[in-house]
Write a protein that holds these residues in place. Sequence first.
Motif, PDB file in Angstrom:
ATOM      1  N   THR A  43     -82.363  -5.635 -24.936  1.00  0.00           N
ATOM      2  CA  THR A  43     -81.612  -5.586 -23.694  1.00  0.00           C
ATOM      3  C   THR A  43     -80.133  -5.728 -24.046  1.00  0.00           C
ATOM      4  O   THR A  43     -79.729  -6.737 -24.611  1.00  0.00           O
ATOM      5  CB  THR A  43     -82.033  -6.720 -22.748  1.00  0.00           C
ATOM      6  N   ASP A  44     -79.343  -4.716 -23.722  1.00  0.00           N
ATOM      7  CA  ASP A  44     -77.934  -4.726 -24.114  1.00  0.00           C
ATOM      8  C   ASP A  44     -77.177  -5.764 -23.281  1.00  0.00           C
ATOM      9  O   ASP A  44     -76.978  -5.592 -22.077  1.00  0.00           O
ATOM     10  CB  ASP A  44     -77.346  -3.338 -23.918  1.00  0.00           C
ATOM     11  N   LEU A  45     -76.747  -6.822 -23.931  1.00  0.00           N
ATOM     12  CA  LEU A  45     -76.058  -7.907 -23.240  1.00  0.00           C
ATOM     13  C   LEU A  45     -74.544  -7.785 -23.326  1.00  0.00           C
ATOM     14  O   LEU A  45     -73.828  -8.660 -22.833  1.00  0.00           O
ATOM     15  CB  LEU A  45     -76.498  -9.250 -23.835  1.00  0.00           C
ATOM     16  N   ILE A 162     -72.529 -11.190 -48.275  1.00  0.00           N
ATOM     17  CA  ILE A 162     -72.422 -10.954 -46.838  1.00  0.00           C
ATOM     18  C   ILE A 162     -73.004  -9.581 -46.532  1.00  0.00           C
ATOM     19  O   ILE A 162     -72.558  -8.572 -47.081  1.00  0.00           O
ATOM     20  CB  ILE A 162     -70.953 -11.044 -46.380  1.00  0.00           C
ATOM     21  N   ASP A 163     -74.005  -9.561 -45.656  1.00  0.00           N
ATOM     22  CA  ASP A 163     -74.660  -8.302 -45.307  1.00  0.00           C
ATOM     23  C   ASP A 163     -74.204  -7.757 -43.960  1.00  0.00           C
ATOM     24  O   ASP A 163     -74.586  -6.652 -43.584  1.00  0.00           O
ATOM     25  CB  ASP A 163     -76.180  -8.500 -45.285  1.00  0.00           C
ATOM     26  N   GLY A 164     -73.428  -8.524 -43.225  1.00  0.00           N
ATOM     27  CA  GLY A 164     -72.953  -8.056 -41.933  1.00  0.00           C
ATOM     28  C   GLY A 164     -72.165  -9.134 -41.224  1.00  0.00           C
ATOM     29  O   GLY A 164     -72.285 -10.320 -41.527  1.00  0.00           O
ATOM     30  N   PHE A 165     -71.360  -8.707 -40.253  1.00  0.00           N
ATOM     31  CA  PHE A 165     -70.518  -9.628 -39.487  1.00  0.00           C
ATOM     32  C   PHE A 165     -70.945  -9.744 -38.031  1.00  0.00           C
ATOM     33  O   PHE A 165     -70.663 -10.741 -37.375  1.00  0.00           O
ATOM     34  CB  PHE A 165     -69.061  -9.169 -39.526  1.00  0.00           C
ATOM     35  N   ALA A 166     -71.614  -8.726 -37.508  1.00  0.00           N
ATOM     36  CA  ALA A 166     -71.952  -8.695 -36.081  1.00  0.00           C
ATOM     37  C   ALA A 166     -73.089  -9.656 -35.772  1.00  0.00           C
ATOM     38  O   ALA A 166     -74.049  -9.795 -36.533  1.00  0.00           O
ATOM     39  CB  ALA A 166     -72.333  -7.271 -35.666  1.00  0.00           C
ATOM     40  N   ILE A 167     -72.960 -10.329 -34.633  1.00  0.00           N
ATOM     41  CA  ILE A 167     -73.928 -11.325 -34.180  1.00  0.00           C
ATOM     42  C   ILE A 167     -74.845 -10.696 -33.142  1.00  0.00           C
ATOM     43  O   ILE A 167     -74.402  -9.976 -32.254  1.00  0.00           O
ATOM     44  CB  ILE A 167     -73.192 -12.539 -33.580  1.00  0.00           C
ATOM     45  N   THR A 168     -76.139 -10.965 -33.252  1.00  0.00           N
ATOM     46  CA  THR A 168     -77.103 -10.479 -32.277  1.00  0.00           C
ATOM     47  C   THR A 168     -77.049 -11.353 -31.031  1.00  0.00           C
ATOM     48  O   THR A 168     -77.301 -12.557 -31.097  1.00  0.00           O
ATOM     49  CB  THR A 168     -78.528 -10.501 -32.857  1.00  0.00           C
ATOM     50  N   LEU A 169     -76.718 -10.746 -29.910  1.00  0.00           N
ATOM     51  CA  LEU A 169     -76.594 -11.496 -28.668  1.00  0.00           C
ATOM     52  C   LEU A 169     -77.960 -11.827 -28.070  1.00  0.00           C
ATOM     53  O   LEU A 169     -78.878 -11.010 -28.119  1.00  0.00           O
ATOM     54  CB  LEU A 169     -75.775 -10.704 -27.653  1.00  0.00           C
ATOM     55  N   THR A 170     -78.076 -13.023 -27.524  1.00  0.00           N
ATOM     56  CA  THR A 170     -79.231 -13.452 -26.741  1.00  0.00           C
ATOM     57  C   THR A 170     -78.701 -13.996 -25.421  1.00  0.00           C
ATOM     58  O   THR A 170     -77.509 -14.342 -25.317  1.00  0.00           O
ATOM     59  CB  THR A 170     -80.024 -14.552 -27.464  1.00  0.00           C
ATOM     60  N   PRO A 171     -79.539 -14.094 -24.388  1.00  0.00           N
ATOM     61  CA  PRO A 171     -79.044 -14.667 -23.122  1.00  0.00           C
ATOM     62  C   PRO A 171     -78.461 -16.061 -23.296  1.00  0.00           C
ATOM     63  O   PRO A 171     -77.410 -16.369 -22.721  1.00  0.00           O
ATOM     64  CB  PRO A 171     -80.306 -14.680 -22.247  1.00  0.00           C
ATOM     65  N   ASP A 172     -79.113 -16.913 -24.080  1.00  0.00           N
ATOM     66  CA  ASP A 172     -78.592 -18.264 -24.301  1.00  0.00           C
ATOM     67  C   ASP A 172     -77.252 -18.231 -25.021  1.00  0.00           C
ATOM     68  O   ASP A 172     -76.349 -19.014 -24.708  1.00  0.00           O
ATOM     69  CB  ASP A 172     -79.587 -19.086 -25.121  1.00  0.00           C
ATOM     70  N   LEU A 173     -77.113 -17.316 -25.981  1.00  0.00           N
ATOM     71  CA  LEU A 173     -75.871 -17.232 -26.739  1.00  0.00           C
ATOM     72  C   LEU A 173     -74.729 -16.729 -25.857  1.00  0.00           C
ATOM     73  O   LEU A 173     -73.593 -17.223 -25.949  1.00  0.00           O
ATOM     74  CB  LEU A 173     -76.063 -16.327 -27.952  1.00  0.00           C
ATOM     75  N   VAL A 174     -75.004 -15.757 -24.991  1.00  0.00           N
ATOM     76  CA  VAL A 174     -73.980 -15.271 -24.064  1.00  0.00           C
ATOM     77  C   VAL A 174     -73.492 -16.409 -23.178  1.00  0.00           C
ATOM     78  O   VAL A 174     -72.278 -16.613 -22.988  1.00  0.00           O
ATOM     79  CB  VAL A 174     -74.527 -14.109 -23.210  1.00  0.00           C
ATOM     80  N   GLU A 175     -74.441 -17.187 -22.627  1.00  0.00           N
ATOM     81  CA  GLU A 175     -74.070 -18.326 -21.789  1.00  0.00           C
ATOM     82  C   GLU A 175     -73.218 -19.323 -22.572  1.00  0.00           C
ATOM     83  O   GLU A 175     -72.202 -19.829 -22.072  1.00  0.00           O
ATOM     84  CB  GLU A 175     -75.330 -19.024 -21.265  1.00  0.00           C
ATOM     85  N   SER A 176     -73.627 -19.619 -23.789  1.00  0.00           N
ATOM     86  CA  SER A 176     -72.936 -20.623 -24.592  1.00  0.00           C
ATOM     87  C   SER A 176     -71.532 -20.167 -24.991  1.00  0.00           C
ATOM     88  O   SER A 176     -70.585 -20.966 -24.985  1.00  0.00           O
ATOM     89  CB  SER A 176     -73.758 -20.956 -25.837  1.00  0.00           C
ATOM     90  N   ILE A 177     -71.379 -18.896 -25.342  1.00  0.00           N
ATOM     91  CA  ILE A 177     -70.049 -18.366 -25.669  1.00  0.00           C
ATOM     92  C   ILE A 177     -69.103 -18.534 -24.481  1.00  0.00           C
ATOM     93  O   ILE A 177     -67.957 -18.992 -24.621  1.00  0.00           O
ATOM     94  CB  ILE A 177     -70.138 -16.886 -26.092  1.00  0.00           C
ATOM     95  N   CYS A 178     -69.592 -18.186 -23.290  1.00  0.00           N
ATOM     96  CA  CYS A 178     -68.744 -18.261 -22.097  1.00  0.00           C
ATOM     97  C   CYS A 178     -68.418 -19.705 -21.737  1.00  0.00           C
ATOM     98  O   CYS A 178     -67.276 -20.021 -21.397  1.00  0.00           O
ATOM     99  CB  CYS A 178     -69.431 -17.548 -20.935  1.00  0.00           C
TER     100      CYS A 178
END
Length: 327
Positions: A43-45, A162-178
């Motif tokens: 689900t694209d968050l 280092i294999d990558g920089f991008a973080i996989t978003l989850t609903p909990d992570l979106v809430e926590s970032i905000c």
Amino acid sequence: MRRFCHGARRWLCGERPALCPERSNCRGQGGLDMTISAAMSITDLRPTLLARLRPFQSTAFRHGPHPHAGPLLSYCSLDRERLSAISIDEPLLSIVLRGRKELWQGDLAEVLTPGMAFALPRGLVLDVVNIPDDRSGIYQSLILSVPALPPAIRPLAPAARIDGFAITLTPDLVESICHAAVAVADKGQSQALAGLRLTELLWLLQADPAGRHLMAGDLVQRARWLIAAQPDRAWSVDLLAADLGTGASTLRRKLTAAGWPFRALLAEVRIQVAHRAIGAGASVTQAAEAVGYRSRSHFTQAYRAVFGQTPGGRVIDGERMENARAG
């Protein structure tokens, strides 16, 4: 080499960015297949994160940093810019708000689009391309630096690669970032709340391979955390080395080379923990026992060596402060 000095609130140490000629054509260079990173949930968050962070989108379109508060800032670019050999002096969590960012580090290349979050570890050297979007003509990112980990977050050994920089978003992570962004940016909020929000965010990021970059710590930092977590344990070089996954002789040599022989490090961390306990209301005897001292005289001697006064003096100073506040 230019340094990316977010912690000092300087934009590339006050210098204009260096052109990176070898990145002038950012697609297909060196045989690399430059593709949009797929680090997102099924689900694209990204739209949700962008909508929640809209209050941080700058309306003062100036090139460079736009501080919000504390370690949080926005960065804007009005032109396509290529920055060569940028050195990251503090771990960074960043979210692209407008435009596109390209990150190049050795054979690793990633493209980050609006709503994507990424993490950069301390000490990383990489090339960066910031590309404004076609509609607004602006590139913007929201950047949270992490100069020091909260006490509850364990420092991790730096990744071997280092294999990558991008973080996989989850609903909990979106809430926590905000939540973390709002708490840090609100100057009326208590620092304690901002610290709790940051701790929550870092706790969630421990589960993400790229997010773990933010928790990387050197050997001394990792040793300090382990001792502080169990200050009354009968620590030895062998025990500490086993918990750190290294050999005892290697640990002893590296700690000494860093200026912290094992015994000095053990005593200093224990006394710091005791100092905080006394400040929180513990008695001198309670603090000494909590960090493994059975002799009050030995504890007092060690405390004076670190703070230049006896722990009893700390208690008296604290009582005077409380009396002054009450008056």
